[in-house]
Scaffold this active site. Structure first.
Site, PDB file in Angstrom:
ATOM      1  N   GLU A  33       3.169  63.965  13.592  1.00 13.11           N
ATOM      2  CA  GLU A  33       2.219  64.875  14.230  1.00 13.11           C
ATOM      3  C   GLU A  33       2.814  65.583  15.445  1.00 13.11           C
ATOM      4  O   GLU A  33       2.574  66.764  15.660  1.00 13.11           O
ATOM      5  CB  GLU A  33       0.939  64.129  14.625  1.00 13.11           C
ATOM      6  CG  GLU A  33       0.070  63.711  13.452  1.00 13.11           C
ATOM      7  CD  GLU A  33      -0.377  64.870  12.578  1.00 13.11           C
ATOM      8  OE1 GLU A  33      -0.399  66.023  13.059  1.00 13.11           O
ATOM      9  OE2 GLU A  33      -0.684  64.640  11.395  1.00 13.11           O
ATOM     10  N   TYR A 116      -6.391  67.325  19.071  1.00 13.42           N
ATOM     11  CA  TYR A 116      -5.976  67.429  17.671  1.00 13.42           C
ATOM     12  C   TYR A 116      -5.233  66.166  17.234  1.00 13.42           C
ATOM     13  O   TYR A 116      -5.563  65.544  16.230  1.00 13.42           O
ATOM     14  CB  TYR A 116      -5.090  68.662  17.420  1.00 13.42           C
ATOM     15  CG  TYR A 116      -4.356  68.487  16.116  1.00 13.42           C
ATOM     16  CD1 TYR A 116      -5.006  68.683  14.912  1.00 13.42           C
ATOM     17  CD2 TYR A 116      -3.044  67.982  16.090  1.00 13.42           C
ATOM     18  CE1 TYR A 116      -4.385  68.438  13.709  1.00 13.42           C
ATOM     19  CE2 TYR A 116      -2.412  67.728  14.889  1.00 13.42           C
ATOM     20  CZ  TYR A 116      -3.086  67.956  13.702  1.00 13.42           C
ATOM     21  OH  TYR A 116      -2.475  67.677  12.521  1.00 13.42           O
ATOM     22  N   ASP A 134      -6.939  72.334  14.065  1.00 15.14           N
ATOM     23  CA  ASP A 134      -5.670  72.979  14.402  1.00 15.14           C
ATOM     24  C   ASP A 134      -5.779  74.455  14.021  1.00 15.14           C
ATOM     25  O   ASP A 134      -6.874  74.944  13.738  1.00 15.14           O
ATOM     26  CB  ASP A 134      -4.511  72.292  13.652  1.00 15.14           C
ATOM     27  CG  ASP A 134      -4.558  72.590  12.164  1.00 15.14           C
ATOM     28  OD1 ASP A 134      -5.648  72.908  11.655  1.00 15.14           O
ATOM     29  OD2 ASP A 134      -3.506  72.520  11.508  1.00 15.14           O
TER      30      ASP A 134
END
Length: 347
Positions: A33, A116, A134
């Site tokens: 991520e 996020y 996102d």
DNA sequence: AACCCGGGGAG
DNA sequence: CTCCCAGGGTT
């Protein structure tokens, strides 16, 4: 089928095979991520493999040196991600006994993890019901529901987060989150979206009203600063003079040659008269120089050239040090510096 | 709320 | 050229 069911159904038939899916290991998910923040999957993939091989778990990452992380991160951009990862890894090692947290409320407190990423890790690793928002998600929602509020305004972010929360599949938040992002990346693309094959098009407000082109709305970006970097190339082919950058500016804590920055573009003979160069020694002479390279960043345009000096200077400034040319590949270098050095020394 | 932080690829 | 990418931090 409702929105979530349609998206998930599409996802099951069309998803890409990506190495960070099919795991609930929060460390691996975190690694992917952070690497993927503001970064395309194709660009991030080789870095993901490289990092996972070098740092297979949180404790190996926590024990790394910042220099090595930045060196591995070289070329990926937004280097604060790497520096924040080290701080976070060390904190997890110390305060969580090396067990990566998976709760949103714990994750959101960590350096480099925002709304996020906390939603992504908590949903993927522990099925927590947190909706990710996102660039993909806000684009899909803006079009599907016909919302013209800017996706990057404070108000807009709140609106899209609330909508995403409402649409989230509470029974399978992980798959839902994966699905809507994948859908945005493959079908509901920024330009030339594949509306012809879109399973949502009959319910999509933007498609029905011919507004795909105008959605999502985004606030204008700020003006671009121009800077002029003159790098001093001081080398005998075996050792080279380098500088470690500071904490605040671009490329924090990374390495470069000694830099003379000017506010305007100066001719070479004007450059020699600058005090920064005069201070180096009595008889500093220029052996040669390159043409100017334009290096484009999000908020700055850098005009970079390399000035080769004939002799080693008598006086060194703070942060300057000599290193073996063969050691350069161990230093974290900005892309433009790396490319120049590679060519100059025939790496 | 505005600004800062990279590099690359698509159109 | 412009836009945007599995955003986040700082002021």
């Amino acid at each position: 089928m409702n929105f979530s069911e349609q998206i998930i159904s599409w996802y099951n038939d069309n998803k890409r095979e990506l190495p960070w899916r099919n795991t609930t290991d929060a460390y691996i998910i975190w690694l992917s991520e952070i690497i993927l923040q503001q970064t395309r999957v194709e660009q991030g993939l080789p870095y993901f493999y490289r990092f996972l091989e070098r740092f297979p778990d949180i404790s190996s990452f926590a024990n790394a040196r910042e220099d090595e992380i930045l060196n591995l991160w070289q070329g990926l951009g937004y280097y604060s991600r790497g520096r924040n990862m080290l701080k976070t890894a060390q904190l997890i090692q110390d305060q969580y006994n090396g067990v990566f947290p998976v709760k949103y409320d714990d994750l959101i407190k960590l350096k480099g993890i925002g709304e996020y990423t906390a939603a992504a890790i908590s949903s993927f690793a522990a099925n927590e019901t947190r909706a990710v928002v996102d660039g993909n998600v806000s684009r899909v929602l803006a079009r599907y529901l016909g919302i013209d509020e800017p996706i990057n305004s404070t108000k807009g972010k709140k609106i899209f987060q609330n909508i995403a929360d409402e649409l989230l599949d509470l029974n399978d938040p992980a798959t839902h989150n994966q699905a809507i992002m994948e859908f945005g990346a493959i079908i509901c693309k920024p330009k030339n979206p594949a509306c012809g094959t879109c399973v949502l098009r009959l319910d999509c407000v933007a498609f029905k009203t011919n507004a795909i082109k105008y959605l999502p709305v985004k606030l204008k970006k700020v003006k671009i600063r121009e800077r002029f970097f003159n790098y001093l190339l001081i080398t005998d082919g075996e050792k080279i003079l380098m500088n470690k950058r500071g904490e605040n500016d671009i490329w924090a804590n990374m390495y470069e040659m000694p830099l003379v920055e000017t506010n305007t573009l100066l001719e070479i003979d004007e450059l020699v008269k600058l005090p920064q160069l005069q201070q180096l020694g009595d008889k500093m002479a220029i052996k040669g120089h390159t043409t100017i390279i334009k290096h484009v960043l999000t908020h700055q345009h850098l005009y970079i050239r390399f000035i080769e000096l004939r002799d080693f200077p008598e006086n060194l400034q703070k942060g300057w040090f000599y290193t073996d040319v063969n050691n350069l590949d161990k230093l974290a270098l900005p892309r433009s510096i790396f490319i120049f050095i590679k060519k100059f020394f025939n790496f």
